[in-house]
Write an enzyme that holds these catalytic residues in place. Sequence first.
Site, PDB file in Angstrom:
ATOM      1  N   MET A   1     -21.380  30.961 -15.157  1.00 39.79           N
ATOM      2  CA  MET A   1     -22.282  31.080 -16.619  1.00 39.79           C
ATOM      3  C   MET A   1     -22.288  32.688 -17.165  1.00 39.79           C
ATOM      4  SD  MET A   1     -25.640  29.153 -15.718  1.00 39.79           S
ATOM      5  CE  MET A   1     -25.498  27.400 -14.753  1.00 39.79           C
TER       6      MET A   1
ATOM      7  N   HIS B   1     -16.335  24.596 -13.310  1.00 34.94           N
ATOM      8  CA  HIS B   1     -17.133  24.423 -14.474  1.00 34.94           C
ATOM      9  C   HIS B   1     -17.555  25.854 -15.191  1.00 34.94           C
ATOM     10  CE1 HIS B   1     -20.897  22.452 -16.601  1.00 34.94           C
ATOM     11  NE2 HIS B   1     -19.831  22.833 -17.414  1.00 34.94           N
TER      12      HIS B   1
ATOM     13  N   MET C   1     -22.274  16.235 -20.023  1.00 28.87           N
ATOM     14  CA  MET C   1     -23.525  17.002 -19.786  1.00 28.87           C
ATOM     15  C   MET C   1     -24.627  15.977 -19.696  1.00 28.87           C
ATOM     16  SD  MET C   1     -22.478  19.602 -18.484  1.00 28.87           S
ATOM     17  CE  MET C   1     -24.419  20.210 -17.663  1.00 28.87           C
TER      18      MET C   1
ATOM     19  N   ASP D   1     -22.614  15.534 -15.193  1.00 26.88           N
ATOM     20  CA  ASP D   1     -23.339  16.783 -14.481  1.00 26.88           C
ATOM     21  C   ASP D   1     -24.625  16.929 -15.097  1.00 26.88           C
ATOM     22  OD1 ASP D   1     -23.872  19.155 -13.410  1.00 26.88           O
ATOM     23  OD2 ASP D   1     -22.273  20.380 -14.725  1.00 26.88           O
ATOM     24  N   GLY D   2     -25.633  16.703 -14.141  1.00 30.73           N
ATOM     25  CA  GLY D   2     -27.222  17.083 -14.669  1.00 30.73           C
ATOM     26  C   GLY D   2     -28.014  15.824 -14.329  1.00 30.73           C
TER      27      GLY D   2
ATOM     28  N   PHE E   1     -29.019  25.450 -16.446  1.00 29.85           N
ATOM     29  CA  PHE E   1     -29.877  25.272 -15.296  1.00 29.85           C
ATOM     30  C   PHE E   1     -29.889  24.103 -14.467  1.00 29.85           C
ATOM     31  CE2 PHE E   1     -31.413  27.681 -19.021  1.00 29.85           C
ATOM     32  CZ  PHE E   1     -31.823  28.725 -18.526  1.00 29.85           C
TER      33      PHE E   1
ATOM     34  N   GLY F   1     -26.614  18.739  -7.744  1.00 33.35           N
ATOM     35  CA  GLY F   1     -27.303  20.067  -7.241  1.00 33.35           C
ATOM     36  C   GLY F   1     -28.132  19.835  -6.367  1.00 33.35           C
ATOM     37  N   SER F   2     -29.602  19.551  -7.247  1.00 30.27           N
ATOM     38  CA  SER F   2     -30.726  19.765  -6.533  1.00 30.27           C
ATOM     39  C   SER F   2     -31.127  18.601  -5.550  1.00 30.27           C
ATOM     40  CB  SER F   2     -31.939  19.887  -7.528  1.00 30.27           C
ATOM     41  OG  SER F   2     -31.753  19.155  -8.568  1.00 30.27           O
TER      42      SER F   2
ATOM     43  N   SER G   1     -23.038  20.482  -6.408  1.00 31.64           N
ATOM     44  CA  SER G   1     -22.942  21.868  -7.224  1.00 31.64           C
ATOM     45  C   SER G   1     -23.644  22.973  -6.541  1.00 31.64           C
ATOM     46  CB  SER G   1     -23.722  21.381  -8.529  1.00 31.64           C
ATOM     47  OG  SER G   1     -23.817  22.761  -9.269  1.00 31.64           O
TER      48      SER G   1
ATOM     49  N   HIS H   1     -18.407  21.681  -6.747  1.00 29.76           N
ATOM     50  CA  HIS H   1     -18.651  21.862  -8.299  1.00 29.76           C
ATOM     51  C   HIS H   1     -19.150  23.310  -8.206  1.00 29.76           C
ATOM     52  CE1 HIS H   1     -19.119  20.832 -12.584  1.00 29.76           C
ATOM     53  NE2 HIS H   1     -20.324  21.546 -12.399  1.00 29.76           N
TER      54      HIS H   1
ATOM     55  N   MET I   1     -19.023  27.603 -17.877  1.00 31.94           N
ATOM     56  CA  MET I   1     -19.946  27.718 -19.227  1.00 31.94           C
ATOM     57  C   MET I   1     -20.125  28.946 -19.933  1.00 31.94           C
ATOM     58  SD  MET I   1     -23.079  25.521 -17.310  1.00 31.94           S
ATOM     59  CE  MET I   1     -22.152  25.708 -15.690  1.00 31.94           C
TER      60      MET I   1
ATOM     61  N   ASP J   1     -20.384  26.504 -10.850  1.00 29.14           N
ATOM     62  CA  ASP J   1     -20.779  26.477 -12.184  1.00 29.14           C
ATOM     63  C   ASP J   1     -20.814  28.203 -12.393  1.00 29.14           C
ATOM     64  OD1 ASP J   1     -21.868  23.905 -13.135  1.00 29.14           O
ATOM     65  OD2 ASP J   1     -23.222  23.923 -11.251  1.00 29.14           O
TER      66      ASP J   1
HETATM   67  C1  DX5 Z   1     -25.964  22.695 -15.071  1.00 28.78           C
HETATM   68  C2  DX5 Z   1     -24.933  22.773 -14.161  1.00 28.78           C
HETATM   69  C3  DX5 Z   1     -24.948  21.671 -13.191  1.00 28.78           C
HETATM   70  C4  DX5 Z   1     -26.455  21.916 -12.153  1.00 28.78           C
HETATM   71  C5  DX5 Z   1     -26.617  20.429 -11.977  1.00 28.78           C
HETATM   72  O1  DX5 Z   1     -25.663  23.756 -16.193  1.00 28.78           O
HETATM   73  O2  DX5 Z   1     -23.794  22.645 -14.757  1.00 28.78           O
HETATM   74  O3  DX5 Z   1     -23.849  21.620 -12.333  1.00 28.78           O
HETATM   75  O4  DX5 Z   1     -25.911  22.588 -10.992  1.00 28.78           O
HETATM   76  O5  DX5 Z   1     -27.897  20.438 -11.214  1.00 28.78           O
HETATM   77  P1  DX5 Z   1     -28.874  19.286 -10.789  1.00 28.78           P
HETATM   78  O6  DX5 Z   1     -27.844  18.379 -10.213  1.00 28.78           O
HETATM   79  O7  DX5 Z   1     -29.862  19.843 -10.020  1.00 28.78           O
HETATM   80  O8  DX5 Z   1     -29.254  18.716 -12.266  1.00 28.78           O
HETATM   81 ZN    ZN Z   2     -21.784  22.017 -13.709  1.00 26.48          ZN
END
Ligand code: DX5
Ligand code: ZN
Length: 217
Positions: free
Chosen positions: A36, A65, A136, A174-175, A142, A196-197, A7, A32, A67, A34
Amino acid sequence: MNLIAPSLLAADFAHLDREMEWFNRSEADWLHLDVMDGVFVPNISFGFPVLEHVARLTEKPLDVHLMIVQPEKFITQVRDLGAAIMNVHQEACVHLHRTIQQIHEAGMKAAVTLNPATPVSTLEDIICDVDVVMLMTVNPGFGAQKFIEHSLNKVRRLRQLITQSGSAALIEVDGGVNRTTAPRLAEAGVDVYVTGSAVFGKPDPIAEVKELKLLTS
Ligand code: DX5
Ligand code: ZN
């Protein structure tokens, strides 16, 4: 199936070219992205000018994605990016069936996402029309949040619904996906892992992707 979808939200935005360079060399399957709007979720990320730049830097499938409220307004713009998957929230679509049809007409795969509090049963009547269901596993908005444990039950229930209905939908999460949660999610029946992280910002992101691939196989 075990597809890894890093992500971009967790990337170093001052060095997107560098981030995309390792991404392209890695075993990652999808990118991916995101988006927002500060309305559907309490945060704002990036929009089409950034996505257009990123889309030019990879050949891998883009999983967009959204949001945002009223995501159906942006089907053409997402298609024009060359996105393979357009991912909308169930909670943001009043006419979800129509939106899925329009995404398909635009030539993309349709993914529907559920927030942690939205039951899997809300998808019973469209499960055979979607290509991907994304759960999710944190509240959207975040990166780097803690994985919600209850998600594992939800994945199992979704797997049951897909099997019983004869749907070909993939299950994406995701998350909070990392080395600890990924193998547990694999056991519950996940196909696509957004992360992501757990990969961006690590000393060797290519090795992190490889490890997640192994841990989910
Ligand atoms: C959150 C996003 C995710 C986010 C996941 O709203 O939709 O895609 O980047 O991040 P991690 O893997 O760090 O939880
Ligand atoms: Zn996402």
